[in-house]
Design an enzyme around this catalytic site. Structure first.
Site, PDB file in Angstrom:
ATOM      1  CG  ASP A  89      -0.181  -4.663 -65.789  1.00 45.89           C
ATOM      2  OD1 ASP A  89       0.617  -3.686 -65.579  1.00 45.89           O
ATOM      3  OD2 ASP A  89       0.000  -5.801 -65.566  1.00 45.89           O
ATOM      4  CE  LYS A 151      -0.909  -9.071 -67.027  1.00 49.29           C
ATOM      5  NZ  LYS A 151      -1.079  -8.384 -65.934  1.00 49.29           N
ATOM      6  CE  LYS A 180       2.576  -8.714 -65.437  1.00 46.51           C
ATOM      7  NZ  LYS A 180       1.886  -7.372 -64.686  1.00 46.51           N
TER       8      LYS A 180
END
Length: 220
Positions: A89, A151, A180
């Site tokens: 991430d 995300k 996400k």
């Protein structure tokens, strides 16, 4: 809905100890979460704790400000993969996004995607600092760079996930990328709202409370 497999069980606090990491790994095994998400220094420990399970190890790159150079983010990614990370991430350079230098954003994502050697890469765009136009352009840069997910949040900014942002990101990237939602999801109702609006993964430290159908005010 297999709720547990939406959840990246997260502990990114600076003061997290080895015992804290072991605890969240045990929780992840108990509830069979999709992954645990930990800081890079804790990747090896998490990998060891989760050996023999299908729970993945996720880590963060350029976290939480996104202000590292592109080259450092790529090196950090390679080191994380070497230590056992299954998913990455990364935080974009938010200042460059505010300058509308989306070519820079695309380039840094490409470097991280290449360094990840085929692993899942999620691009944190920190929506709390961006206009809708900037969010859209960051998502498109991630899509062009062949990232796996976009995300919403690090959980350390001024705001977390909203249904509106999830919907906007889903509409922007289409069905081929993951979205996400992260930050501020404290119970099963919050999770279901995010999924209904297009989220395919949830990043939270409240995973246990969600599974037990209770509520938590815990943060990353």
């Amino acid at each position: 809905m297999q709720i547990n497999k939406y959840i990246d069980h997260t502990l990114l606090k600076a003061f997290a100890t080895s015992e804290d990491i072991k605890k969240i790994c045990e929780e992840a095994k108990k509830y069979d979460f999709k992954s645990v998400c930990v800081n890079p220094a804790n990747v090896s420990l998490a990998k060891s704790c989760l050996s023999g399970t299908d729970v993945l190890v996720c880590t963060v790159i350029g976290f939480p400000l996104g202000a590292n150079t592109k080259e450092v983010k790529a090196l950090e990614t390679m080191d994380a993969i070497h230590n056992g990370a299954d998913e990455i991430d990364m935080v974009i350079n938010i200042g460059k996004a505010k300058e509308h230098d989306f070519a820079y954003i695309e380039d840094e994502i490409k470097l991280v995607v290449a360094a990840s050697a085929g692993k899942t890469t999620k691009v944190i765009i920190e929506t709390c600092y961006l206009t809708d136009e900037e969010k859209i352009n960051c998502c498109l840069a991630a899509k062009r760079a062949n990232a796996t997910f976009v995300k919403i949040s690090t959980g350390f900014g001024t705001g977390g996930a909203s249904a509106e942002d999830v919907k906007l990101m889903r509409e922007t990237v289409g069905e081929e990328m993951g979205v996400k939602a992260s930050g501020g999801i404290h119970n099963i109702q919050d999770l279901e709202t995010m999924v209904e609006n297009g989220a395919t993964r949830i990043g939270e430290s409240s995973g246990v409370a969600i599974m037990e159908n209770s509520s938590s005010k815990s943060e990353y």
